[in-house]
Design a protein around this motif. Sequence first.
Motif, mmCIF file in Angstrom:
data_model
loop_
_atom_site.group_PDB
_atom_site.id
_atom_site.type_symbol
_atom_site.label_atom_id
_atom_site.label_comp_id
_atom_site.label_asym_id
_atom_site.label_seq_id
_atom_site.Cartn_x
_atom_site.Cartn_y
_atom_site.Cartn_z
ATOM 1 N N VAL A 1 23.774 -36.434 19.185
ATOM 2 C CA VAL A 1 22.755 -36.442 18.125
ATOM 3 C C VAL A 1 23.166 -37.379 16.991
ATOM 4 C CG1 VAL A 1 21.699 -34.998 16.307
ATOM 5 C CG2 VAL A 1 21.836 -34.156 18.656
ATOM 6 N N ALA A 2 24.465 -37.448 16.714
ATOM 7 C CA ALA A 2 24.955 -38.307 15.628
ATOM 8 C C ALA A 2 25.139 -39.756 16.081
ATOM 9 C CB ALA A 2 26.275 -37.749 15.083
ATOM 10 N N GLY A 3 24.770 -40.037 17.347
ATOM 11 C CA GLY A 3 24.849 -41.423 17.845
ATOM 12 C C GLY A 3 26.263 -41.889 18.142
ATOM 13 N N ILE A 4 27.138 -40.956 18.489
ATOM 14 C CA ILE A 4 28.534 -41.308 18.787
ATOM 15 C C ILE A 4 28.658 -41.735 20.250
ATOM 16 C CG2 ILE A 4 30.903 -40.421 18.861
ATOM 17 C CD1 ILE A 4 29.833 -40.338 16.039
ATOM 18 N N GLU A 5 29.358 -42.844 20.490
ATOM 19 C CA GLU A 5 29.660 -43.257 21.874
ATOM 20 C C GLU A 5 30.974 -42.601 22.274
ATOM 21 O OE1 GLU A 5 29.905 -47.510 21.928
ATOM 22 O OE2 GLU A 5 28.049 -47.686 20.785
ATOM 23 N N THR A 6 30.946 -41.953 23.451
ATOM 24 C CA THR A 6 32.106 -41.154 23.854
ATOM 25 C C THR A 6 32.789 -41.735 25.088
ATOM 26 O OG1 THR A 6 31.076 -39.176 22.975
ATOM 27 C CG2 THR A 6 32.804 -38.838 24.581
ATOM 28 N N VAL A 7 34.093 -41.935 25.001
ATOM 29 C CA VAL A 7 34.908 -42.312 26.154
ATOM 30 C C VAL A 7 35.735 -41.089 26.515
ATOM 31 C CG1 VAL A 7 36.744 -43.825 26.997
ATOM 32 C CG2 VAL A 7 35.032 -44.706 25.365
ATOM 33 N N ALA A 8 35.546 -40.562 27.739
ATOM 34 C CA ALA A 8 36.223 -39.306 28.104
ATOM 35 C C ALA A 8 37.636 -39.565 28.610
ATOM 36 C CB ALA A 8 35.411 -38.583 29.168
ATOM 37 N N PHE A 9 38.558 -38.715 28.185
ATOM 38 C CA PHE A 9 39.929 -38.739 28.717
ATOM 39 C C PHE A 9 40.308 -37.279 28.995
ATOM 40 C CE2 PHE A 9 44.581 -38.637 28.230
ATOM 41 C CZ PHE A 9 44.937 -39.614 29.141
ATOM 42 N N ASP A 10 40.256 -36.900 30.292
ATOM 43 C CA ASP A 10 40.439 -35.475 30.616
ATOM 44 C C ASP A 10 41.644 -35.253 31.523
ATOM 45 O OD1 ASP A 10 39.538 -36.534 32.955
ATOM 46 O OD2 ASP A 10 37.808 -35.215 33.179
ATOM 47 N N GLU A 11 42.710 -36.014 31.269
ATOM 48 C CA GLU A 11 43.860 -35.951 32.176
ATOM 49 C C GLU A 11 44.996 -35.077 31.658
ATOM 50 O OE1 GLU A 11 44.779 -40.094 32.960
ATOM 51 O OE2 GLU A 11 42.619 -40.413 33.214
ATOM 52 N N VAL A 12 44.715 -34.207 30.679
ATOM 53 C CA VAL A 12 45.811 -33.430 30.089
ATOM 54 C C VAL A 12 46.094 -32.176 30.921
ATOM 55 C CG1 VAL A 12 46.691 -32.335 28.017
ATOM 56 C CG2 VAL A 12 45.068 -34.223 27.812
ATOM 57 N N SER A 13 47.356 -32.009 31.315
ATOM 58 C CA SER A 13 47.774 -30.812 32.065
ATOM 59 C C SER A 13 48.437 -29.825 31.087
ATOM 60 C CB SER A 13 48.742 -31.217 33.173
ATOM 61 O OG SER A 13 49.776 -31.991 32.626
ATOM 62 N N PRO A 14 48.646 -28.561 31.527
ATOM 63 C CA PRO A 14 49.176 -27.557 30.596
ATOM 64 C C PRO A 14 50.543 -27.908 29.973
ATOM 65 C CG PRO A 14 48.273 -26.503 32.538
ATOM 66 C CD PRO A 14 48.239 -27.968 32.797
ATOM 67 N N GLU A 15 51.405 -28.612 30.700
ATOM 68 C CA GLU A 15 52.688 -29.038 30.117
ATOM 69 C C GLU A 15 52.613 -30.544 29.904
ATOM 70 O OE1 GLU A 15 55.375 -27.515 29.035
ATOM 71 O OE2 GLU A 15 54.714 -25.495 29.567
ATOM 72 N N PRO A 16 52.173 -30.999 28.742
ATOM 73 C CA PRO A 16 51.861 -32.424 28.604
ATOM 74 C C PRO A 16 53.105 -33.315 28.561
ATOM 75 C CG PRO A 16 51.534 -31.282 26.523
ATOM 76 C CD PRO A 16 51.929 -30.243 27.513
ATOM 77 N N VAL A 17 53.057 -34.372 29.358
ATOM 78 C CA VAL A 17 54.159 -35.328 29.431
ATOM 79 C C VAL A 17 53.812 -36.584 28.638
ATOM 80 C CG1 VAL A 17 55.181 -34.543 31.601
ATOM 81 C CG2 VAL A 17 53.249 -36.121 31.651
ATOM 82 N N THR A 18 54.849 -37.311 28.243
ATOM 83 C CA THR A 18 54.636 -38.491 27.395
ATOM 84 C C THR A 18 53.798 -39.563 28.102
ATOM 85 O OG1 THR A 18 56.752 -39.363 28.146
ATOM 86 C CG2 THR A 18 56.737 -38.200 26.033
ATOM 87 N N PRO B 1 59.179 -37.049 30.985
ATOM 88 C CA PRO B 1 59.247 -36.850 32.436
ATOM 89 C C PRO B 1 60.563 -37.349 33.044
ATOM 90 C CG PRO B 1 57.703 -38.608 31.881
ATOM 91 C CD PRO B 1 58.144 -38.003 30.596
ATOM 92 N N GLU B 2 61.277 -38.221 32.351
ATOM 93 C CA GLU B 2 62.532 -38.738 32.913
ATOM 94 C C GLU B 2 63.674 -37.738 32.788
ATOM 95 O OE1 GLU B 2 63.498 -42.787 31.856
ATOM 96 O OE2 GLU B 2 61.377 -43.342 31.990
ATOM 97 N N THR B 3 63.649 -36.916 31.712
ATOM 98 C CA THR B 3 64.731 -35.939 31.528
ATOM 99 C C THR B 3 64.242 -34.512 31.781
ATOM 100 O OG1 THR B 3 64.173 -35.639 29.194
ATOM 101 C CG2 THR B 3 65.780 -37.361 29.706
ATOM 102 N N GLY B 4 62.931 -34.319 31.815
ATOM 103 C CA GLY B 4 62.370 -32.975 31.975
ATOM 104 C C GLY B 4 62.487 -32.141 30.712
ATOM 105 N N LYS B 5 62.922 -32.757 29.625
ATOM 106 C CA LYS B 5 63.175 -32.007 28.397
ATOM 107 C C LYS B 5 61.943 -32.013 27.478
ATOM 108 C CE LYS B 5 66.554 -31.588 24.839
ATOM 109 N NZ LYS B 5 67.127 -32.335 23.785
ATOM 110 N N LYS B 6 61.713 -30.850 26.864
ATOM 111 C CA LYS B 6 60.580 -30.701 25.947
ATOM 112 C C LYS B 6 61.091 -30.871 24.527
ATOM 113 C CE LYS B 6 57.036 -27.248 26.575
ATOM 114 N NZ LYS B 6 56.749 -25.817 26.594
#
Length: 382
Positions: free
Chosen positions: A56-73, A154-159
Motif C-alpha cells: 500500500v505504501a508503494g514499497i518494492e520488496t526483495v525477499a531474502f528467506d534463507e535464515v535458519s534457526p542457528e544463523p551462520v555468518t 561456520p569454520e569454527t562452529g563457535k557462536k
Amino acid sequence: MLFDIYAPARILFGPGSTYRLGEEVAALGKRILLVTGRQSLKQSGNIERITQPLAVAGIETVAFDEVSPEPVTTTVDAGRRRAREESCAVVVGVGGGSVLDVAKAIAGLGHAEGETREYLHGREITTPGLPFVAVPTTAGSGSEVTQSVVLVDPETGKKSSLRNDRWLPRVAVVDPILTMSMPRELTAQTGMDALTHAVEAYTSRWANAYTRSLSREAVRLIVQNFYTAHKLPGRRDARESMLLGSMLAGMALNVARAGAVHALAHPIGTRYGLGHGLVCGILLPYVAEFNLAVVEGEYAELARHAGLVSAGVPEHEAAGRFVHYLRRLTNRLKLPEKLGPLGLIAEDIPNLVEAAMDSSSLAANSRKATRQDLAAILKRSL
Ligand SMILES: [Fe+2]
C-alpha cells in the motif's frame, strides 16, 4: 550516579501496529530487503500482515528467506550480497531472534567490505550501515531493541556475539498479534529466553536505575502472564504482556548485559543443537542458586514486585521463593529440567566451561564465577 545508555529511537507497540509498517519504512527508503525465516511467516498466516502495508505504501520488496534457526555468518554474507545487487535502501527483518539478528547484521554491514566472520572476530566496523526496521514474531530475544547479534562462525562452529553502537534498529514495530500463532513449545522456550534476560539484566554488575526499572517490570509481566500465554495461546492480553516484557527485558539487556546463563547457553546450544531459550530456561535456576548468596536483596525485590510473595515476607524467604519459582517453571511449562537427557555429558564440561569463560556475559554476572563454579553448575544440570 553515572549513566551510559543506548535506547531505541522509535518503537511502535501494540495490536495492529504492523498496519503502520509501510509508512514507517517509506520514510527511510522505497526499496527494501525483507529478511524472514524459511517458512514460519507463511505457515503462521502472518505474511499478509507484513506485505500488505508495504505494498500500500508503494514499497518494492526483495525477499531474502534463507535464515535458519542457528544463523551462520555466511547467511549474512548472502544477504549483504543480495541487498547490494538489488540496490536495497532499507533492511526489514520479520521473525524470531535469529531472523532479526541476521537482518541487523546485513543492514549493519551493508556498506562494509570483507566477510561477516572477520567482523565477528574483531575487525573494526568503519562504515555506517543501511537503516534497519525490526518486526519480532516471538516474545523472546528482544533483538528488536538491542544493538547486538549472535552468529555462528561456520569454520569454527563457535557462536559469538557482535555489538555495534550504530546497530540499534531505526524503528521497531512490535505487534502482539504476530506472536499469537506461536505453538506452545516455542512460546515456552522463547519466553524463558525473555525471562532470563530480565533476571540476568536485573542482577547484572552493570545494572543501573534505567535498566532496573525496565527489567523489574519485565519480570513482573512475564511471571504474571507466562502460564496463560502457554496454556491459552489465544489470550491476546497475555500475549501482549509477554511481548512487552520481552521488549523491556531487551532494552535492559542492551545496557546491563546478561550473565552466567548466557555465557554457558551459547556453547551448549551449538554443541548439542538445542534452542537458545530452552538451554537458558534449564540453566536459569541452577545459576540463580549460585548467585543467590550475593543478590538475595534483588531476588527478594523481584519476588515482591512480581507478586510471588506479599510485602511483609522477610528478604531471605522472599529470595528463596523466587529461586523456587524458577526451579518449578520449566516443569510447569512442560520443558525438560535437565541437560543430561538432551545430550550433555560430563566429559564435555571442561570444553564448555572454557568457551563460557571467554564470554562478555560472564563478566556481567553478579557473582564472580570460576571454572570450578561453572563446572559445578553444569554437573548439577546433568
Ligand atoms: Fe538470550
